[in-house]
Design a protein around this motif. Structure first.
Motif, PDB file in Angstrom:
ATOM      1  N   ALA A 145      -6.285  -1.138   4.001  1.00  0.00           N
ATOM      2  CA  ALA A 145      -7.062  -1.863   5.003  1.00  0.00           C
ATOM      3  C   ALA A 145      -7.533  -0.900   6.087  1.00  0.00           C
ATOM      4  O   ALA A 145      -6.725  -0.348   6.841  1.00  0.00           O
ATOM      5  CB  ALA A 145      -6.234  -2.983   5.608  1.00  0.00           C
ATOM      6  N   VAL A 146      -8.838  -0.670   6.149  1.00  0.00           N
ATOM      7  CA  VAL A 146      -9.423   0.195   7.172  1.00  0.00           C
ATOM      8  C   VAL A 146     -10.693  -0.452   7.701  1.00  0.00           C
ATOM      9  O   VAL A 146     -11.272  -1.336   7.064  1.00  0.00           O
ATOM     10  CB  VAL A 146      -9.771   1.604   6.622  1.00  0.00           C
ATOM     11  N   GLU A 147     -11.102   0.008   8.866  1.00  0.00           N
ATOM     12  CA  GLU A 147     -12.419  -0.337   9.379  1.00  0.00           C
ATOM     13  C   GLU A 147     -13.390   0.715   8.851  1.00  0.00           C
ATOM     14  O   GLU A 147     -13.314   1.884   9.245  1.00  0.00           O
ATOM     15  CB  GLU A 147     -12.429  -0.344  10.904  1.00  0.00           C
ATOM     16  N   LEU A 148     -14.256   0.310   7.943  1.00  0.00           N
ATOM     17  CA  LEU A 148     -15.130   1.255   7.250  1.00  0.00           C
ATOM     18  C   LEU A 148     -16.575   1.054   7.666  1.00  0.00           C
ATOM     19  O   LEU A 148     -17.096  -0.066   7.637  1.00  0.00           O
ATOM     20  CB  LEU A 148     -15.003   1.068   5.736  1.00  0.00           C
ATOM     21  N   HIS A 149     -17.193   2.159   8.050  1.00  0.00           N
ATOM     22  CA  HIS A 149     -18.624   2.169   8.344  1.00  0.00           C
ATOM     23  C   HIS A 149     -19.271   3.286   7.536  1.00  0.00           C
ATOM     24  O   HIS A 149     -18.654   4.322   7.267  1.00  0.00           O
ATOM     25  CB  HIS A 149     -18.880   2.410   9.836  1.00  0.00           C
ATOM     26  N   ALA A 150     -20.518   3.073   7.148  1.00  0.00           N
ATOM     27  CA  ALA A 150     -21.296   4.093   6.453  1.00  0.00           C
ATOM     28  C   ALA A 150     -22.701   4.078   7.043  1.00  0.00           C
ATOM     29  O   ALA A 150     -23.150   3.064   7.587  1.00  0.00           O
ATOM     30  CB  ALA A 150     -21.336   3.824   4.952  1.00  0.00           C
ATOM     31  N   ALA A 151     -23.391   5.218   6.929  1.00  0.00           N
ATOM     32  CA  ALA A 151     -24.732   5.297   7.496  1.00  0.00           C
ATOM     33  C   ALA A 151     -25.571   6.290   6.714  1.00  0.00           C
ATOM     34  O   ALA A 151     -25.058   7.305   6.218  1.00  0.00           O
ATOM     35  CB  ALA A 151     -24.674   5.705   8.973  1.00  0.00           C
TER      36      ALA A 151
END
Length: 299
Positions: free
Chosen positions: A156-162
């Motif tokens: 469980a992680v807070e995942l962002h991609a761009a």
């Protein structure tokens, strides 16, 4: 991102692993003789005819390619069309619609950078450096393979991609959806929510690092079918890395790490860039995977 031409081995290394349930990803097709490409088989369900056609087109692992194509196709007509696209030089991953990456099938679509198997080493290094990471960003994400793999490894992680390319962003959203990841479109840190500033534990930035003058030396599968913005790193291949390093301190949490893939030739200069940006830099390499990663840690 592909290695510059002086280090050709990673570019031709398999993307599908022969040691896993999926067959090996073939080497790029060999140059074709003058004249039209071989016609696809009239009966694509016939594995032998598919293999013969692919072999005639120069596909080194024709048997494995045939198995993947025939498994992916739902009808004989679809198989015929897929073989034809492969014979004309479309990368196998784009023919079948996926690439293997750390035991996952990563969806790929035309116009999106195909994840390389050597980039798995970057993921391994990130997990070793920050095994308890809670906030992860996959910058220059392409298909989102790195972010998806990090989420798999961390839980469980807070995942962002761009990514700057809307086509890549649409593809990445498919691949990080299971992890609850958010994907943003824009130029590097400008794409990220301001609330992430100073909170990122792992900043994985698989930046383009091929020098502009060497793009023409890349294998046709990369040069002709992947977006230049995902390949071209500027005059010395380090332009985008410099921009990422310059902003990293503001976005990393204390002890957070930036990881970038590079080539053997560029690794010393890349490490110096990270050091100059105020990060504690070190290099890691895997000769087996033809992989070179530079890691910078915020003090």
């Amino acid at each position: 991102m592909p290695s510059p031409s002086p280090s050709p081995a990673p570019q031709s290394s398999p993307r599908f692993s022969p040691a896993r349930p999926q067959p090996a990803r073939p080497q790029p097709a060999r140059p074709q003789p003058a004249g039209p490409p071989p016609a696809p088989p009239s009966a694509p369900a016939d594995r032998d005819s598919v293999v013969a056609t692919l072999r005639a087109a120069g596909c080194v692992f024709a048997e494995d390619e045939a198995e993947l194509i025939l498994t992916a196709a739902h009808t004989p007509d679809e198989a015929t069309a897929m073989v034809e696209r492969r014979v004309r030089g479309l990368p196998l991953e784009l023919v079948v619609g996926w690439a293997e990456f750390r035991d996952r099938r990563i969806a790929v679509t035309p116009g999106v950078f195909v994840p390389r198997r050597r980039t798995e080493f970057l993921v391994t290094q990130a997990l070793a450096q920050a095994p308890d990471a809670a906030v992860v960003v996959d910058l220059c994400c392409g298909s989102g393979a790195v972010g998806a793999a990090l989420a798999d490894g961390l839980g469980a992680v807070e995942l962002h991609a761009a990514d700057i390319d809307p086509v890549a962003v649409r593809c990445a959203r498919r691949n990080v959806a299971d992890a609850g990841g958010q994907v943003h479109v824009g130029d590097l840190f400008e794409a990220l929510p301001a609330a992430l500033r100073g909170r990122i534990d792992i900043l994985a930035a698989n930046v383009p690092y091929v020098p502009s003058g060497e793009i023409g030396l890349l294998p046709p599968e990369a040069r002709d079918h992947e977006p230049r913005v995902a390949l071209d790193g500027g005059t010395d291949g380090l332009d985008v890395l410099r921009r990422v390093a310059a902003g990293a301190l503001d976005w990393l949490a204390p002890g957070g790490c930036l990881l970038v893939e590079t080539s053997r030739r560029q690794a010393p200069a890349a490490a110096a860039v990270l050091t100059g940006a105020g990060l504690r830099a070190r290099r890691a390499a895997s000769e087996e995977e033809h992989a070179h990663v530079v890691i910078g840690v915020r003090p």
